[in-house]
Design an enzyme around this catalytic site. Structure first.
Site, PDB file in Angstrom:
ATOM      1  N   SER A  25       0.735  -1.195  -0.085  1.00  0.00           N
ATOM      2  CA  SER A  25       0.060  -0.057   0.020  1.00  0.00           C
ATOM      3  C   SER A  25       0.930   1.363  -0.144  1.00  0.00           C
ATOM      4  O   SER A  25       0.562   2.229  -0.799  1.00  0.00           O
ATOM      5  CB  SER A  25      -0.781   0.284   1.273  1.00  0.00           C
ATOM      6  N   GLN A  54      -5.335  -6.099   2.067  1.00  0.00           N
ATOM      7  CA  GLN A  54      -5.286  -6.760   3.303  1.00  0.00           C
ATOM      8  C   GLN A  54      -6.684  -6.375   3.997  1.00  0.00           C
ATOM      9  O   GLN A  54      -7.319  -7.028   4.914  1.00  0.00           O
ATOM     10  CB  GLN A  54      -4.267  -6.234   4.192  1.00  0.00           C
ATOM     11  N   CYS A 172      -3.645  -3.018  11.748  1.00  0.00           N
ATOM     12  CA  CYS A 172      -4.792  -2.984  12.104  1.00  0.00           C
ATOM     13  C   CYS A 172      -5.400  -3.370  13.386  1.00  0.00           C
ATOM     14  O   CYS A 172      -5.749  -4.846  13.585  1.00  0.00           O
ATOM     15  CB  CYS A 172      -5.881  -3.711  11.029  1.00  0.00           C
ATOM     16  N   LYS A 317      -1.258   0.974  13.089  1.00  0.00           N
ATOM     17  CA  LYS A 317      -0.576   0.889  11.631  1.00  0.00           C
ATOM     18  C   LYS A 317      -1.811   0.304  10.758  1.00  0.00           C
ATOM     19  O   LYS A 317      -2.477  -0.762  10.968  1.00  0.00           O
ATOM     20  CB  LYS A 317       0.404  -0.245  11.775  1.00  0.00           C
ATOM     21  N   THR A 318      -2.376   1.282   9.975  1.00  0.00           N
ATOM     22  CA  THR A 318      -3.313   0.747   9.183  1.00  0.00           C
ATOM     23  C   THR A 318      -3.163   1.267   7.738  1.00  0.00           C
ATOM     24  O   THR A 318      -2.234   2.278   7.324  1.00  0.00           O
ATOM     25  CB  THR A 318      -4.797   1.534   9.540  1.00  0.00           C
ATOM     26  N   ALA A 320      -5.274   3.142   6.134  1.00  0.00           N
ATOM     27  CA  ALA A 320      -5.920   4.292   6.051  1.00  0.00           C
ATOM     28  C   ALA A 320      -4.845   5.437   6.546  1.00  0.00           C
ATOM     29  O   ALA A 320      -4.801   6.657   5.979  1.00  0.00           O
ATOM     30  CB  ALA A 320      -7.080   4.472   7.051  1.00  0.00           C
ATOM     31  N   CYS A 352      -9.955   3.062  11.858  1.00  0.00           N
ATOM     32  CA  CYS A 352     -10.266   1.512  11.930  1.00  0.00           C
ATOM     33  C   CYS A 352     -11.700   1.274  11.858  1.00  0.00           C
ATOM     34  O   CYS A 352     -12.522   2.005  12.560  1.00  0.00           O
ATOM     35  CB  CYS A 352      -9.829   1.332  13.425  1.00  0.00           C
TER      36      CYS A 352
END
Ligand code: FAD
Length: 409
Positions: A25, A54, A172, A317-318, A320, A352
């Site tokens: 990503s 993911q 996530c 950690k995402t 987004a 999230c």
């Protein structure tokens, strides 16, 4: 999109203007933005031939999306004009500005973007590496196992189901509990929930970092009769005996629990070669890459930036978070390339999408200070909504493939 050159055709000799490590990503988003800004001579180091979306793996495990919708050939997401070196980075020499590749070659760079993601440490819990993917143990954290999670949920009619969350930073942070809600809601609809003991193991003192969402999640768990074990961690698994050890860190007690379904999320850390590199943050026990939390520049190497799961940033950690980090890294890298100090700042935004039922979701968005930063300010972010679930399932994937990975959004 790209007509990507074959990896065999791509010379790696000479000094490359920008090297990007990792075509997930973060790496693809930055490469696309740099290309849009007119930067040439970008080299992407990425060993995999598949790019994964993911965030949908939770819905794959919950029986709400096919795995095939989460993958695309890596070549199809690499921006036009970006050179793809299909190797694994194995070391960085930040003084010499070189990356060593799995084949033994060295790639020299002027500027480096570190985005190789996070490492799943299956060996971090004794017995887990042997148990996962067998019998009644699964994990949505890999595409090999996510479909198996749904097989196990569908088959279960009674017994004990345990859902775990590691005590390390993870990608996530909501994913370990979302699958518990999807499973419990399925069992409720099948009218078997009363016969299933559902245990959710969380290492933190609360269900979520931000208290207001934590309170909503407490009610969600209570609605399904889920037994929430806070400050607790799975510290061992015996796959043959279908038993796990649960350690309660508030009093040090250990308990052996038999299970009929185990959804395990492994401990996570920076990839080992990153931990061993001069870019690792000495303050990070997991060896994540040091980065200024606002500019995302390495504190000791001005020509190095990092983002995504590998960066040591005090936020969740995402993907987004990556969406907000990529424009900052790109703009600051352009500043540095033009002899200016970095002028753009990342505020810690992360999001999230907390799926709480098979047709409902809470969208938790917040910054470094845990202040809510809603994208839809007119909607109450603490209310579970069907529209949000539909947004995650059907709205976000095209935004990802067509907007984020192409550098448009
Ligand atoms: P990745 O996307 O993982 O990419 C890393 C890339 O680096 C990979 O392509 C890999 O092959 C490559 N690589 C690895 N090692 C090397 C090496 N040595 N050399 C070169 N390349 C290398 N995020 C959300 O925003 N919302 C969600 O709902 C959500 N749900 C999730 C649910 C699950 C089950 C999981 C697993 C993740 C979820 N995420 C979610 C998190 C999100 O997917 C990650 O935060 C995001 O993918 C991070 O991007 P990245 O580029 O840092 O890492």
């Amino acid at each position: 999109m790209a007509t990507t050159p074959s990896p065999a055709d791509t010379p790696i000799s000479g000094r490359h203007r920008v090297a990007v490590v990792g075509g997930g990503s973060a790496g693809i988003s930055v490469a696309a933005r740099l290309r849009r800004a007119g930067v040439t001579d970008i080299t992407l180091i990425e060993p995999s031939d598949t790019h994964w979306y993911q965030p949908l793996w939770t819905l794959v495990g919950g029986g709400q999306a096919p795995l095939s919708t989460t993958r695309r050939p890596e070549g199809s997401v690499i921006p036009d004009g970006v050179r793809w070196v299909r190797s694994r980075a194995v070391a960085v020499d930040a003084e010499a500005s070189t990356v060593r590749l799995s084949g033994g070659d060295h790639l020299a760079y002027e500027y480096l973007v570190m985005a190789p993601g996070i490492q799943l440490d299956w060996n971090g819990v004794p017995g887990l590496a042997e148990a996962v993917g067998h019998d009644v143990v699964s994990s949505n954290y890999t595409p090999e196992y996510a479909p198996r999670t749904w097989d196990l949920i569908k088959r279960m009619r009674s017994g004990t189901a345990v859902f775990t969350h590691p005590a390390t930073p993870l990608k996530c942070g909501g994913a370990p509990q979302k699958i518990a809600y999807l499973a419990a809601d399925h069992w409720r609809k099948q009218k078997v929930l009363d016969g299933i003991r559902v245990i959710l193991v969380i290492p933190d003192p609360a269900m979520f970092k931000v208290p207001a969402w934590s309170h909503v999640l407490e009610k969600v768990a209570a609605r399904y009769g889920i037994e929430v074990r806070l400050r607790s961690e799975m510290t061992g698994v015996d796959g043959d005996a279908r038993q796990l050890t649960l350690t309660d860190h508030s009093n040090g007690t250990r308990e052996t629990i038999g299970y009929d379904l185990l959804h395990a999320v492994p401990p996570q850390s920076a990839p080992d070669w990153v931990k061993d590199s001069p870019l690792a943050d000495s303050a990070s026990p997991q060896g994540f890459v040091a980065a200024d939390k606002h500019t995302l520049q390495h504190p000791h190497h001005d020509n190095v930036f990092s983002l995504g799961d590998v960066a040591n940033l005090p936020t969740s950690k995402t993907g987004a978070a990556v969406r907000k980090q990529a424009p900052v890294v790109t703009a600051n890298l352009l500043d540095v390339m033009n002899g200016r100090p970095p002028s753009h700042r990342y505020d810690g935004y992360t999001s999230c999408p907390l799926v709480t039922a098979r047709d409902r979701m809470l969208l938790a968005e917040f910054d470094y200070d845990l202040n809510p930063t809603p994208s839809f300010p007119l909607l109450d972010p603490f209310k579970e909504r069907r529209t949000m679930w539909a947004f995650k399932r059907y709205g976000l994937p095209p935004i990802y493939w067509r907007g984020m990975l192409t550098g448009r959004l």
